[in-house]
Design a protein around this motif. Structure first.
Motif, mmCIF file in Angstrom:
data_model
loop_
_atom_site.group_PDB
_atom_site.id
_atom_site.type_symbol
_atom_site.label_atom_id
_atom_site.label_comp_id
_atom_site.label_asym_id
_atom_site.label_seq_id
_atom_site.Cartn_x
_atom_site.Cartn_y
_atom_site.Cartn_z
ATOM 1 N N GLU A 239 2.324 83.256 52.626
ATOM 2 C CA GLU A 239 1.842 83.118 51.246
ATOM 3 C C GLU A 239 3.007 82.962 50.266
ATOM 4 O O GLU A 239 2.910 82.240 49.281
ATOM 5 C CB GLU A 239 0.995 84.330 50.842
ATOM 6 C CG GLU A 239 -0.253 84.533 51.670
ATOM 7 C CD GLU A 239 0.008 85.352 52.923
ATOM 8 O OE1 GLU A 239 -0.969 85.717 53.588
ATOM 9 O OE2 GLU A 239 1.188 85.628 53.230
ATOM 10 N N TYR A 240 4.120 83.666 50.558
ATOM 11 C CA TYR A 240 5.267 83.670 49.657
ATOM 12 C C TYR A 240 6.279 82.573 49.982
ATOM 13 O O TYR A 240 7.108 82.226 49.144
ATOM 14 C CB TYR A 240 5.966 85.024 49.703
ATOM 15 C CG TYR A 240 5.071 86.173 49.282
ATOM 16 C CD1 TYR A 240 4.795 86.412 47.944
ATOM 17 C CD2 TYR A 240 4.492 87.013 50.232
ATOM 18 C CE1 TYR A 240 3.973 87.460 47.563
ATOM 19 C CE2 TYR A 240 3.673 88.069 49.863
ATOM 20 C CZ TYR A 240 3.414 88.288 48.529
ATOM 21 O OH TYR A 240 2.599 89.322 48.149
ATOM 22 N N THR A 241 6.236 82.054 51.197
ATOM 23 C CA THR A 241 7.181 80.989 51.575
ATOM 24 C C THR A 241 6.531 79.610 51.529
ATOM 25 O O THR A 241 7.180 78.615 51.874
ATOM 26 C CB THR A 241 7.720 81.243 52.995
ATOM 27 O OG1 THR A 241 6.624 81.274 53.929
ATOM 28 C CG2 THR A 241 8.473 82.564 53.063
ATOM 29 N N SER A 242 5.279 79.552 51.105
ATOM 30 C CA SER A 242 4.563 78.283 51.078
ATOM 31 C C SER A 242 5.148 77.338 50.033
ATOM 32 O O SER A 242 5.757 77.761 49.039
ATOM 33 C CB SER A 242 3.078 78.513 50.786
ATOM 34 O OG SER A 242 2.913 79.043 49.487
ATOM 35 N N ALA A 243 4.912 76.056 50.246
ATOM 36 C CA ALA A 243 5.387 75.042 49.297
ATOM 37 C C ALA A 243 4.699 75.213 47.947
ATOM 38 O O ALA A 243 5.305 74.984 46.882
ATOM 39 C CB ALA A 243 5.116 73.648 49.869
ATOM 40 N N GLU A 244 3.439 75.614 47.952
ATOM 41 C CA GLU A 244 2.692 75.823 46.716
ATOM 42 C C GLU A 244 3.314 76.915 45.867
ATOM 43 O O GLU A 244 3.491 76.754 44.652
ATOM 44 C CB GLU A 244 1.237 76.160 47.051
ATOM 45 C CG GLU A 244 0.323 76.284 45.845
ATOM 46 C CD GLU A 244 -1.100 76.630 46.222
ATOM 47 O OE1 GLU A 244 -1.938 76.798 45.309
ATOM 48 O OE2 GLU A 244 -1.390 76.761 47.434
ATOM 49 N N PHE A 245 3.671 78.021 46.493
ATOM 50 C CA PHE A 245 4.294 79.126 45.757
ATOM 51 C C PHE A 245 5.689 78.736 45.268
ATOM 52 O O PHE A 245 6.066 79.033 44.116
ATOM 53 C CB PHE A 245 4.371 80.366 46.649
ATOM 54 C CG PHE A 245 4.939 81.576 45.955
ATOM 55 C CD1 PHE A 245 4.184 82.284 45.032
ATOM 56 C CD2 PHE A 245 6.233 82.006 46.209
ATOM 57 C CE1 PHE A 245 4.687 83.412 44.396
ATOM 58 C CE2 PHE A 245 6.755 83.118 45.576
ATOM 59 C CZ PHE A 245 5.981 83.829 44.657
ATOM 60 N N ARG A 246 6.457 78.040 46.097
ATOM 61 C CA ARG A 246 7.799 77.605 45.683
ATOM 62 C C ARG A 246 7.725 76.672 44.478
ATOM 63 O O ARG A 246 8.552 76.752 43.570
ATOM 64 C CB ARG A 246 8.493 76.906 46.854
ATOM 65 C CG ARG A 246 8.914 77.820 48.006
ATOM 66 C CD ARG A 246 9.400 77.018 49.188
ATOM 67 N NE ARG A 246 9.762 77.840 50.295
ATOM 68 C CZ ARG A 246 11.001 78.244 50.553
ATOM 69 N NH1 ARG A 246 12.001 77.890 49.774
ATOM 70 N NH2 ARG A 246 11.254 78.994 51.608
ATOM 71 N N ARG A 247 6.730 75.814 44.474
ATOM 72 C CA ARG A 247 6.587 74.855 43.374
ATOM 73 C C ARG A 247 6.264 75.592 42.065
ATOM 74 O O ARG A 247 6.805 75.242 40.996
ATOM 75 C CB ARG A 247 5.481 73.864 43.715
ATOM 76 C CG ARG A 247 5.316 72.761 42.659
ATOM 77 C CD ARG A 247 4.355 71.676 43.091
ATOM 78 N NE ARG A 247 3.023 72.198 43.360
ATOM 79 C CZ ARG A 247 2.515 72.366 44.581
ATOM 80 N NH1 ARG A 247 3.230 72.051 45.641
ATOM 81 N NH2 ARG A 247 1.292 72.853 44.742
ATOM 82 N N VAL A 248 5.411 76.602 42.136
ATOM 83 C CA VAL A 248 5.023 77.331 40.935
ATOM 84 C C VAL A 248 6.220 78.077 40.341
ATOM 85 O O VAL A 248 6.433 78.069 39.126
ATOM 86 C CB VAL A 248 3.868 78.312 41.245
ATOM 87 C CG1 VAL A 248 3.631 79.272 40.094
ATOM 88 C CG2 VAL A 248 2.606 77.538 41.538
#
Length: 251
Positions: A239-248
């Protein structure tokens, strides 16, 4: 004539009594045969009924050896003493368990008894607790909800073991937990500000995908006003290493 007549009456009475004894004992024997009865139960039955039917008659009826019955009878007092001692010890165990409160298991109850000057055997403590249904509280093994994604390189640890911050909005730590509710299991994501030690953002849902931690982070930003360069610290769950979280967090 008187003696002869009296003898006949006594014999008749004896015959009637013997028949009654046989019927009563046969009925009792039927009760004994309901399921498998232990020898102790048979000995106890003879002891309880000996004034009515006689020991010799009951032994023959139940096929119990004379020596075995009297050996059991001789051990009755020591057995009663052991039972009384067990009851006294069980009472002490119950008091210790309730005072814990209701959390001590066998090892801690045994240790407390020894501390109080009762050098009892641990197996005896275990037996008494098992017989009375006394159990300690078992610490549940915590399972992490997050799972690392082996295909993504995790971010470097920028905090280490320094869980302090001088200003609010500069260092956040996050995690996910699950909670039982009337609607079923729900997942709660939180962000804690290390400067104020307050939960500044949270979100709850029936899943623990990346959007859950992102919603909690957006609440934290709206409430605490995150500073440029704010560090978000978490485990290496997907959840924390996902591309979605990195983008946010990079926007």
């Amino acid at each position: 004539m008187w003696i002869k007549r009296s003898t006949k009456r006594t014999a008749a009475q004896a015959e009637r009594r013997t028949g009654a004894d046989h019927r009563g004992a046969a009925k009792s024997r039927g009760l004994l045969r309901e399921g498998e009865r232990s020898m102790n139960e048979m000995y106890a039955f003879i002891e309880a009924e000996k004034t009515t039917h006689g020991v010799a008659f009951l032994r023959r009826l139940l096929k119990v050896a004379r020596s075995s019955f009297y050996a059991w009878l001789a051990a009755a007092k020591p057995r009663a003493a052991r039972q009384a001692a067990d009851e006294a010890l069980a009472h002490e165990i119950t008091v210790i368990h309730v005072a814990s409160p209701n959390t001590y298991g066998i090892p801690r109850v045994h240790a407390e008894l020894r501390r109080l000057g009762r050098p009892v055997n641990r197996k005896r403590v275990a037996r008494l607790m098992r017989e009375r249904g006394i159990q300690g509280a078992h610490r549940r093994r915590r399972r992490s909800l997050t799972r690392p994604d082996a295909t993504i390189r995790p971010a470097p640890d920028l905090i280490g073991r320094d869980f302090h911050a001088d200003r609010p909005g500069t260092r956040l730590v996050g995690d996910i937990t699950c909670l039982p509710t009337a609607e079923g299991w729900l997942y709660l994501a939180c962000w804690l500000d290390l400067a104020t030690r307050e939960v500044v953002g949270y979100a709850m849902a029936g899943h623990h995908r990346a959007s859950l931690v992102i919603d909690a982070l957006r609440m934290a930003h709206g409430r605490a006003g995150l500073q440029p360069g704010c560090i978000t610290h978490s485990d290496r769950g997907s959840e924390y290493t996902s591309a979605e979280f990195r983008r946010v967090i990079s926007d």
